[in-house]
Structures are given as structure tokens and as C-alpha cells.
Design a protein around this motif. Structure first.
Motif, PDB file in Angstrom:
ATOM      1  N   HIS A 188       0.794  -1.251   0.000  1.00  0.00           N
ATOM      2  CA  HIS A 188       0.000   0.000   0.000  1.00  0.00           C
ATOM      3  C   HIS A 188       0.818   1.289   0.000  1.00  0.00           C
ATOM      4  O   HIS A 188       0.249   2.351  -0.219  1.00  0.00           O
TER       5      HIS A 188
ATOM      6  N   ASP B  38      -4.271  -0.697   8.075  1.00  0.00           N
ATOM      7  CA  ASP B  38      -2.865  -0.678   8.490  1.00  0.00           C
ATOM      8  C   ASP B  38      -2.610   0.574   9.350  1.00  0.00           C
ATOM      9  O   ASP B  38      -3.286   1.587   9.186  1.00  0.00           O
ATOM     10  N   VAL B  39      -1.627   0.497  10.232  1.00  0.00           N
ATOM     11  CA  VAL B  39      -1.338   1.657  11.100  1.00  0.00           C
ATOM     12  C   VAL B  39      -0.783   2.837  10.307  1.00  0.00           C
ATOM     13  O   VAL B  39      -0.868   3.985  10.747  1.00  0.00           O
ATOM     14  N   HIS B  40      -0.245   2.547   9.113  1.00  0.00           N
ATOM     15  CA  HIS B  40       0.343   3.605   8.276  1.00  0.00           C
ATOM     16  C   HIS B  40      -0.647   4.032   7.184  1.00  0.00           C
ATOM     17  O   HIS B  40      -1.421   3.195   6.697  1.00  0.00           O
TER      18      HIS B  40
ATOM     19  N   ASP C 141      -0.391  -3.905  11.980  1.00  0.00           N
ATOM     20  CA  ASP C 141       0.597  -3.204  12.805  1.00  0.00           C
ATOM     21  C   ASP C 141      -0.031  -2.137  13.702  1.00  0.00           C
ATOM     22  O   ASP C 141       0.681  -1.460  14.445  1.00  0.00           O
TER      23      ASP C 141
ATOM     24  N   GLY D 103       0.995  -4.650   6.596  1.00  0.00           N
ATOM     25  CA  GLY D 103       1.955  -4.690   7.694  1.00  0.00           C
ATOM     26  C   GLY D 103       1.551  -5.648   8.808  1.00  0.00           C
ATOM     27  O   GLY D 103       0.568  -6.397   8.694  1.00  0.00           O
TER      28      GLY D 103
HETATM   29 ZN   LIG Z   1       2.045  -0.539   8.131  1.00  0.00          ZN
END
Ligand SMILES: [Zn+2]
Length: 312
Positions: A129, A167-169, A248, A290
Motif C-alpha cells: 500500500h 494498516d497503522v500507516h 501493525d 503490515g
Molecule cells: Zn504498516
């Protein structure tokens, strides 16, 4: 109707150094946990085929494809790795792993549209991503979810697809690829400010971006998803839903500072499934992004798959 589990041995052969958190052991940990949880045998295990370069080219520039294909060191090279940036590198298997990762997402998309299976999880590496049209970055080479979404639209003729990214990002690559594309709605939350330091200002018209501060827990995320994601998804009425499934944001994952648990990932999956059942004939293709604490990753993927496969 079954849930398929797509992967390939080449996805474990790509590695970026023994110190690197985006490691082959991630896939092994997931497989071990699925066996220990006695759900492995309930999934339809499928070997990922290789994507064609023309599949990658629906999303990525010729230069971006060339950079990966031509820079993977040969098996006899004196260098094990070719660095793309400080934390992203190629080894001699990376190109093959990339084709299998994108190939898994495409094959899963076809099988779901053809109603061979209800939904699918692609246990693949490299993740995708952060990969934009032109650039590989952040452990990502090609954007597997974007490639599969374009396949659904351009090859299979769907009119509207949604992409859910937990995802955390921030999924900056996916946003770059689908910016203002009326056939695509992307909903996401991500820790902010945090790598890759995007997504909070001037989001594209078709993005529901929810930046959240470090140390946000599941109750906050559930409220935001209920208030912002779900109405947007229902209004858009997607014919199929793709998930950029990063784990993540788990509280045990030191890569980020959010506080989700397996129960939160199960809840998120249930919400997406409810929308998919209502508007999308249940069609979901979920791709691993992640998730770097091996135990938390494996338990979270198991929770995600239990919901996808209707096992709880
Ligand atoms: Zn991530």
C-alpha cells in the motif's frame, strides 16, 4: 461457499536482511497459528499464480516496473541485496515474489467474481500500500490491492470497488493511484503524525482518511469507523471490497503506537462483511500489508480469517 487462502513459497524467499522486520517469518507465523487454531484445514488453500507485467502496468509506470525487475541481484551476485531506500531492498527472489503477490490478489479477485469462493485472504509479501504509481517505498514494491482493484474494474468490468485500509500507516501509494477516481472509494484510518506523513491534508475527493493520534485504542477506532467509514461505504454501494489488511495497529506491535487487539480486527472485519453482504454479493479480497510482532500478527490474521470464513 468457502474462504480461500492464497500464498506462494516465493513470497517467503524475498527478504531484505536478517534484521528486517518485514521478514519471511511473518508468513510462517501466520501459517503456524492457523494450524494451531484448527482453522487451516477449513480454508481453501491455493497457490498464487504469477501476475503478468501487463497487470502491473495497469497501475505502475514502466520505469517503476523496470527498476524492480532489472535491479534484483542474480543468485550468484556478490551482493545479497540491492537497496531501493533506507528500509526497502531487493534480493534475488524479489521479482518472483512480487509477481506472486500481485498474482494472488488478481486470482483471488477472479475466483470471488466467478463465485468459486465467497472471499479470500492473500498471505503475500512484499506488501503493497505504500507503492505509488512511480515509486516503491516503505517495504512495498508494487501495490497488490490497487492492481487487483484495477483488474476488477478494467478486465472484469465492475463499475465501483471500495478499498478498506486498516494498516497503522497511511496507504499513500493507493491514494496516489486512485486519487479522484470516481470508480473507487478508499476508507482508512492511520496513526498521525507518522510515516509516511501524508493523508491528513487535502485528501482526494474519493478518500475517507481518518488520522488518529498515537495511543488511540479500539473504542475510538470503532466510533470513527461507525461514524465515517460505514456511511460512506453504504452510500457508494461497492460491487466488491478490497482490504489492505495491515495488523501493525495492534497494541503489541512496536512498529506503531495504536492500541488495537485481535477483537478489534475481528470487529472491523465484521463491519466490512456486513457492507459486502448488503451491496457486494459478499465479495471481499483481503491482502496482507503490515504487522511485525509475529505473535500479534498471527493471532490477528487468525481472528480476521475466522470472521471471513464465518467460523465465529
Ligand atoms: Zn504498516
Amino acid at each position: 461457499m468457502t474462504t480461500a487462502y492464497y500464498t506462494h513459497a516465493d513470497c517467503k524467499r524475498h527478504e531484505m536482511g536478517s534484521w528486517h522486520p518485514e521478514s519471511p517469518e511473518r508468513l510462517q507465523a501466520i501459517e503456524d497459528q492457523l494450524i494451531a487454531s484448527r482453522i487451516s484445514t477449513l480454508l481453501d488453500h491455493r497457490d498464487a499464480p504469477s501476475a503478468e507485467e501487463s497487470d502491473l502496468a495497469r497501475v505502475h509506470t514502466a520505469d517503476a516496473i523496470y527498476r524492480i525487475r532489472e535491479n534484483c541481484p542474480s543468485e550468484h551476485s556478490e551482493y545479497d541485496h540491492f537497496p531501493l531506500d533506507a528500509d526497502t531492498a531487493l534480493n534475488s527472489y524479489t521479482w518472483r515474489a512480487c509477481l506472486r503477490a500481485a498474482g494472488a490478489a488478481i486470482a483471488a479477485t477472479d475466483a470471488v467474481i466467478d463465485a468459486e469462493i465467497e472471499n479470500a485472504f492473500c498471505a503475500v509479501r512484499p506488501p503493497g500500500h505504500h507503492a505509488s504509481r512511480k515509486e516503491s517505498m516503505g517495504f512495498c514494491m508494487f501495490n497488490n490491492v490497487a492492481i487487483a482493484a484495477r483488474h476488477a474494474l478494467d478486465v472484469r468490468g465492475l463499475q465501483r470497488v471500495a478499498i478498506v485500509d486498516f494498516d497503522v500507516h497511511h496507504g499513500n501509494g493507493t491514494e496516489d493511484i486512485f486519487r479522484d477516481d470516481p470508480q473507487v472509494l478508499m476508507v482508512s484510518f492511520f496513526q498521525h503524525p507518522f510515516y509516511p506523513y501524508s493523508g491528513d491534508s487535502e485528501p482526494a475527493s474519493n478518500m475517507v482518511n481518518i488520522p488518529v493520534p498515537a495511543h488511540s485504542y479500539g473504542d475510538v477506532i470503532r466510533t470513527l469507523v461507525t461514524e465515517k467509514w460505514l456511511p460512506a461505504l453504504r452510500a457508494f454501494q461497492p460491487e466488491m471490497i478490497f482490504i489492505s489488511a495491515g495488523f501493525d495497529a495492534h497494541r503489541e506491535d512496536d512498529m506503531g503506537q495504536l492500541g488495537l487487539t485481535e477483537a478489534d480486527f475481528a470487529w472491523l472485519t465484521r463491519q466490512v462483511m456486513a457492507v459486502a453482504k448488503e451491496y457486494s454479493k459478499g465479495r471481499i479480497v483481503s491482502c496482507l500489508e503490515g504487522g511485525y510482532n509475529l505473535s500479534a500478527l498471527a493471532r490477528s490474521v487468525t481472528a480476521h480469517l475466522k470472521v471471513l470464513a464465518d467460523l465465529e
